[in-house]
Design a protein around this motif. Sequence first.
Motif, short mmCIF file in Angstrom:
data_model
loop_
_atom_site.label_atom_id
_atom_site.label_comp_id
_atom_site.label_asym_id
_atom_site.label_seq_id
_atom_site.Cartn_x
_atom_site.Cartn_y
_atom_site.Cartn_z
N ILE A 86 117.20 -39.23 -34.12
CA ILE A 86 116.17 -39.78 -33.26
C ILE A 86 116.39 -39.37 -31.81
O ILE A 86 115.45 -39.03 -31.09
CB ILE A 86 116.13 -41.31 -33.39
N SER A 87 117.64 -39.38 -31.36
CA SER A 87 117.92 -39.09 -29.94
C SER A 87 117.98 -37.59 -29.63
O SER A 87 117.94 -37.21 -28.46
CB SER A 87 119.25 -39.74 -29.54
N MET A 88 118.05 -36.76 -30.66
CA MET A 88 118.20 -35.32 -30.48
C MET A 88 117.13 -34.74 -29.54
O MET A 88 115.95 -35.07 -29.65
CB MET A 88 118.12 -34.63 -31.84
N GLY A 89 117.56 -33.88 -28.65
CA GLY A 89 116.63 -33.22 -27.74
C GLY A 89 116.28 -34.05 -26.51
O GLY A 89 115.40 -33.66 -25.73
N THR A 90 116.93 -35.19 -26.35
CA THR A 90 116.68 -36.04 -25.19
C THR A 90 118.01 -36.39 -24.51
O THR A 90 119.08 -36.08 -25.03
CB THR A 90 116.01 -37.37 -25.61
N GLU A 91 117.93 -37.07 -23.38
CA GLU A 91 119.12 -37.53 -22.68
C GLU A 91 119.94 -38.47 -23.55
O GLU A 91 121.16 -38.58 -23.41
CB GLU A 91 118.69 -38.25 -21.39
N GLY A 92 119.27 -39.15 -24.50
CA GLY A 92 119.95 -40.10 -25.37
C GLY A 92 121.02 -39.48 -26.25
O GLY A 92 121.96 -40.16 -26.68
N MET A 93 120.91 -38.16 -26.53
CA MET A 93 121.87 -37.50 -27.39
C MET A 93 123.28 -37.53 -26.79
O MET A 93 124.27 -37.46 -27.52
CB MET A 93 121.44 -36.05 -27.65
N LYS A 94 123.38 -37.69 -25.47
CA LYS A 94 124.69 -37.74 -24.83
C LYS A 94 125.48 -38.99 -25.25
O LYS A 94 126.69 -39.04 -25.10
CB LYS A 94 124.53 -37.73 -23.31
N ALA A 95 124.76 -39.99 -25.76
CA ALA A 95 125.42 -41.23 -26.19
C ALA A 95 126.02 -41.13 -27.58
O ALA A 95 126.83 -41.97 -27.97
CB ALA A 95 124.42 -42.39 -26.15
N SER A 96 125.64 -40.09 -28.34
CA SER A 96 126.00 -40.05 -29.75
C SER A 96 127.50 -39.97 -29.99
O SER A 96 128.07 -40.80 -30.69
CB SER A 96 125.29 -38.86 -30.42
N LEU A 97 128.17 -38.98 -29.41
CA LEU A 97 129.59 -38.81 -29.67
C LEU A 97 130.40 -40.00 -29.14
O LEU A 97 131.35 -40.47 -29.77
CB LEU A 97 130.11 -37.51 -29.06
N ILE A 98 129.99 -40.51 -27.98
CA ILE A 98 130.67 -41.68 -27.42
C ILE A 98 130.57 -42.86 -28.36
O ILE A 98 131.50 -43.66 -28.49
CB ILE A 98 130.07 -42.04 -26.04
N SER A 99 129.45 -42.98 -29.07
CA SER A 99 129.26 -44.12 -29.96
C SER A 99 130.30 -44.15 -31.07
O SER A 99 130.70 -45.23 -31.52
CB SER A 99 127.85 -44.09 -30.57
N ARG A 100 130.77 -42.99 -31.50
CA ARG A 100 131.80 -42.94 -32.54
C ARG A 100 133.05 -43.69 -32.10
O ARG A 100 133.66 -44.43 -32.88
CB ARG A 100 132.15 -41.48 -32.85
N GLU A 101 133.45 -43.50 -30.85
CA GLU A 101 134.65 -44.17 -30.34
C GLU A 101 134.43 -45.67 -30.22
O GLU A 101 135.33 -46.47 -30.51
CB GLU A 101 135.03 -43.59 -28.97
N VAL A 102 133.23 -46.07 -29.78
CA VAL A 102 132.92 -47.50 -29.66
C VAL A 102 132.94 -48.17 -31.03
O VAL A 102 133.46 -49.28 -31.20
CB VAL A 102 131.55 -47.70 -28.97
N ILE A 103 132.38 -47.48 -32.04
CA ILE A 103 132.38 -48.00 -33.41
C ILE A 103 133.80 -48.20 -33.90
O ILE A 103 134.17 -49.28 -34.39
CB ILE A 103 131.60 -47.04 -34.34
#
Length: 290
Positions: A86-103
């Motif tokens: 869903i976030s791909m191609g937007t500024e939101g994609m920058k949150a994806s990898l960080i989310s792994r660490e938060v999880i």
Amino acid sequence: MPKELRLNSRDLLVGPDRAPARAMLKAVGFTDEDLSRPIIGVANTWIEVMPCNFHLRRLSERVKAGIRAAGGTPIEYNTIAVSDGISMGTEGMKASLISREVIADSIELVARGHLFDGVVALSGCDKTIPGTVMALARLNLPSVMLYGGSIMPGRFQGHDVTIQDVFEAVGKHASGRMTNAELKDLEDHACPGPGACGGQFTANTMAIAFEFLGISPMGRNGVPAMDPRKDDVAFECGKMVMDLLKRDLDHAKSSRGNRWKMPLPRSRPPAARRMRCCICSPSRAKPISR
């Protein structure tokens, strides 16, 4: 004398000085009998923002039922997720990898903070799968990762389609080879319900890999999200974590041996069925009835 299985939670719940902790747990519905059993954390990555994890509340209920049936007390807790698709191609994609660490951090913190005796972690997407496994590896408790399963295919113009077809359709539309109406029709039918992206993409690939690493029971991650057998798989995983606890098997011990052959269910693609082998797994699951 029965073996004490509350290897961690007894420090949290046993003795007169732990009355305040027991009182607070009773406030949310736990009984003295519940608190006398091993406490198993059920780490759920349910979220309403994507199909990959949307059905995990249903599966967590079955996991908890399996834990109770095997003599444990489940305590469910949640964490976050960010959708790559869903976030791909937007500024939101920058949150994806960080989310792994938060999880990973959040699952580990709750389990350590409440002295759980074991954990079942439910994952569903590209970052919740590695995030849950990272947490389980750090905790090194009797634990299982259950993958929510793949989405079913959609239907468009008489053939099966997946989210990949929608991405490709964007290019076709940009080049004039697909109309607005056709793109809208494909968009409306490509994803028919819950489950991870329908293809051998990141989520389904990692789900298979973690079966072979012994963190998930062999052949169970491949059952699709909305297949009726998935509820049985979830119940089985709840019972399985209690079996690991009774046999005192954590990931460090299970990776030093304990090899069993696991038959794969027919829902697996032919290529996966050819990959039968002995794995380092604490699971001795039976074939799913079909």
